[in-house]
Design an enzyme around this catalytic site. Structure first.
Site, mmCIF file in Angstrom:
data_model
loop_
_atom_site.group_PDB
_atom_site.id
_atom_site.type_symbol
_atom_site.label_atom_id
_atom_site.label_comp_id
_atom_site.label_asym_id
_atom_site.label_seq_id
_atom_site.Cartn_x
_atom_site.Cartn_y
_atom_site.Cartn_z
ATOM 1 N N SER A 132 33.284 39.808 47.847
ATOM 2 C CA SER A 132 33.123 38.700 46.900
ATOM 3 C C SER A 132 31.660 38.373 46.676
ATOM 4 O O SER A 132 30.816 38.601 47.530
ATOM 5 C CB SER A 132 33.828 37.449 47.419
ATOM 6 N N LYS A 186 41.080 37.868 51.119
ATOM 7 C CA LYS A 186 40.331 37.852 49.850
ATOM 8 C C LYS A 186 41.178 37.229 48.735
ATOM 9 O O LYS A 186 40.677 36.492 47.892
ATOM 10 C CB LYS A 186 39.912 39.281 49.451
ATOM 11 N N HIS A 189 41.021 33.614 49.131
ATOM 12 C CA HIS A 189 39.693 33.199 48.644
ATOM 13 C C HIS A 189 39.745 33.012 47.130
ATOM 14 O O HIS A 189 39.286 32.005 46.598
ATOM 15 C CB HIS A 189 38.646 34.261 49.015
ATOM 16 N N ASN A 190 40.313 33.982 46.443
ATOM 17 C CA ASN A 190 40.358 33.885 44.980
ATOM 18 C C ASN A 190 41.244 32.732 44.517
ATOM 19 O O ASN A 190 40.929 32.044 43.545
ATOM 20 C CB ASN A 190 40.849 35.205 44.373
ATOM 21 N N GLU A 193 39.312 29.772 44.862
ATOM 22 C CA GLU A 193 38.335 29.789 43.752
ATOM 23 C C GLU A 193 38.979 29.182 42.492
ATOM 24 O O GLU A 193 38.386 28.338 41.815
ATOM 25 C CB GLU A 193 37.905 31.243 43.530
ATOM 26 N N TYR A 482 72.200 29.446 54.094
ATOM 27 C CA TYR A 482 71.152 30.426 53.870
ATOM 28 C C TYR A 482 69.868 29.669 53.585
ATOM 29 O O TYR A 482 69.910 28.520 53.154
ATOM 30 C CB TYR A 482 71.481 31.355 52.690
HETATM 31 C C1 6PG Z 1 34.728 37.264 43.641
HETATM 32 C C2 6PG Z 1 35.643 36.976 42.486
HETATM 33 C C3 6PG Z 1 36.056 38.225 41.800
HETATM 34 C C4 6PG Z 1 37.053 38.111 40.663
HETATM 35 C C5 6PG Z 1 36.890 37.103 39.623
HETATM 36 C C6 6PG Z 1 37.991 37.264 38.594
HETATM 37 O O1 6PG Z 1 35.132 36.907 44.727
HETATM 38 O O2 6PG Z 1 33.632 37.802 43.447
HETATM 39 O O3 6PG Z 1 36.810 36.373 42.966
HETATM 40 O O4 6PG Z 1 36.616 39.043 42.768
HETATM 41 O O5 6PG Z 1 36.961 39.323 39.977
HETATM 42 O O6 6PG Z 1 36.697 35.854 40.062
HETATM 43 O O7 6PG Z 1 38.951 36.307 38.636
HETATM 44 P P1 6PG Z 1 39.814 35.943 37.360
HETATM 45 O O8 6PG Z 1 39.465 36.898 36.260
HETATM 46 O O9 6PG Z 1 41.219 36.090 37.785
HETATM 47 O O10 6PG Z 1 39.405 34.559 37.010
#
Ligand code: 6PG
Length: 484
Positions: A132, A186, A189-190, A193, A482
């Site tokens: 990242s 990761k 993380h996203n 984000e 269930y």
């Molecule tokens: C990073 C980012 C990267 C990702 C973009 C795209 O950690 O450098 O997460 O990996 O490509 O953020 O995210 P979206 O296109 O889904 O917004």
């Protein structure tokens, strides 16, 4: 060249790949570089990598394999999906047992688990690593989250930790866990984000509703960036708000179409949260908010028909700006707490021995969500590695205690103004749900039993599922139990 000079190979010369190669070379390692379209190798060597003797081109996968020291180490930085499988198949023709293949793309962790198992059977050590930090990060210090075959870690540790971002001298790169753990972390993380970006977007929307101009907004973000909210995303928001179009001299931001794209990692996080039954509500709302934003034409139509409240912003601006800061901070705490809950659940499903303090350090620098705040998360897990939820860590209990008045004011004001704040609101709803000793799920259970004989447990008699004949004319047979 028949000599094996390459410390590591890298396949995929898109911008991330090129920058990572330059970064690795800067740290004294020889890199063999290859791209499916071989002209790209020539162009790269003649331009960006010109004069750098430690960057060596390969004209084929065979050539790449021949130039690598053993055990061979290669990083794939290609599009997630079938391209990764294709390259693995090609590498297998020239690699041997003990060699190491590292996927540094945004691959789905389920694919990484599958590839890990397939390659393990062939004696190849496979790593799925989160990378990242975008272009800048790749060039000058990304956050790296490697997981997979732990036997490979001693062979890549030096290179990975040398090129990674550093915080107080510590590399933002540590071993994460087996099979898909690196890519799972990761992915979360996203997702986080997405959540952080959505929260900032909602704050911006409220600032617009308050009637602030862009310079005022930028100054507020600049100020916030000096304290507990200090982070890359707040910093770039400040700069985006200040940015003026060269040609017109006008602010660029209002001219950008309000319809967000996404490549899927946030969606994967939300899907795994549903699959594992973990209430990661904020990331879910962040993904849905992007989907709602993409319905631009429909929204334009609806805006002409659907009424909202008549209320105008009537709060003291200085006070409300402070409330916004508190709301953002408290919601961020909830979002990270949810993200770590998800990792904890996945870790128990897959037997990953995740070190949450170390994950916080990996995200502390180099990556898109890097922030001062992650330093506090690291401390919280260091103080109590078994911490159930970040919300329970004394530091964050105290932080929310101070922030909650402002946070509640912001949600109330947003509702009154008709400004959508799904992330700020769901964070608050989660907080109130999480701290509730009692929730109305007793009624829900009664309803399920009423219409479907799904049974319920009585307080104090947990583990014993009973059915009531609520109407007097239903049967006494219960439906099989269930769980999702
Ligand atoms: C990073 C980012 C990267 C990702 C973009 C795209 O950690 O450098 O997460 O990996 O490509 O953020 O995210 P979206 O296109 O889904 O917004």
């Amino acid at each position: 060249m028949s000599e094996r000079v390459g410390d590591i190979g890298l396949i995929g010369l898109a911008v991330m790949g090129q920058n990572l190669i330059l970064n690795i070379a800067d740290h004294g390692f020889n890199v063999i570089v290859y791209n499916r379209t071989v002209e790209k190798v020539d162009n790269f060597l003649a331009n960006e990598a010109k004069g750098k003797e430690s960057i060596i081109g390969a004209r084929s996968i065979q050539d790449l394999a021949a130039k690598l020291k053993k055990p061979r180490r290669v990083i794939l930085l290609v599009k997630a999906g079938s391209a990764v499988d294709d390259f693995i198949q090609q590498l297998l023709l020239h690699f041997e047992a003990g060699d190491i293949i590292i996927d540094g793309g945004n691959s789905e962790y389920t694919d990484t688990r599958r590839r890990f198992a397939e390659l393990k059977a062939k004696g190849i050590r496979y790593i799925g690593s989160g990378v990242s930090g975008g272009e800048e990060g790749a060039r000058y210090g990304p956050s790296l989250m490697p997981g997979g075959d732990k036997e490979a870690w001693p062979f890549i540790k030096d290179i990975f930790q040398a090129v990674a971002a550093k915080v107080d001298g510590n590399p933002c790169c540590e071993w994460v866990g087996s099979d898909g753990a690196g890519h799972f972390v990761k992915m979360v993380h996203n997702g986080i984000e997405y959540g952080d970006m959505q929260l900032i977007g909602e704050i911006y929307h409220l600032m617009v509703a308050m009637g602030l101009n862009q310079d005022e907004m930028a100054d507020i973000f600049a100020d916030w960036n000096k304290g507990e909210l200090d982070s890359f995303l707040i910093e770039i928001t400040r700069d985006i708000l200040r940015y003026k179009d060269e040609k017109s001299g006008e602010f660029l931001l209002p001219k950008i179409k309000d319809s967000a794209g996404q490549k899927g990692t946030g969606k994967w996080t939300a899907i795994s949260a549903l699959n594992y039954g973990v209430p990661v509500t904020l990331i879910g709302e962040a993904v849905f908010s992007r989907c709602l934003s993409a319905l631009k034409n429909e929204r334009v139509e609806a805006s002409k028909i659907l009424p909202g409240p008549e209320n105008k912003f009537d709060r003291n601006k200085t006070d409300f700006i402070e409330d916004l800061k508190q709301a953002l901070y408290a919601s961020k705490i909830v979002s990270y707490a949810q993200g770590f809950m998800l990792m904890r659940e996945a870790a128990s499903q897959y037997n990953w021995d995740l070190d949450y303090g170390s994950i916080a350090l990996m995200w502390r620098g180099g990556c898109i969500i890097r922030s001062v705040f992650l330093g506090q998360i690291k401390l919280a897990f260091e103080q109590d590695p078994k911490l159930k939820s970040l919300l329970m860590a004394p530091f964050f209990v105290d932080a929310i205690k101070k922030a909650q008045k402002g946070w509640r004011n912001v949600v109330i004001t947003a509702v009154n103004l008709g400004v959508p704040t799904p992330a700020l609101s769901t964070a608050l709803a989660f907080y109130d749900g999480y701290r509730a000793e009692k929730l109305p799920a007793n009624l829900l259970q009664a309803q399920r039993d009423y219409f479907g004989a799904h049974t319920y447990e009585l307080l104090g008699e947990e583990g014993k599922f009973v059915h009531t004949n609520w109407t007097g004319h239903g049967g006494n047979v219960s439906a099989s139990t269930y769980t999702a």
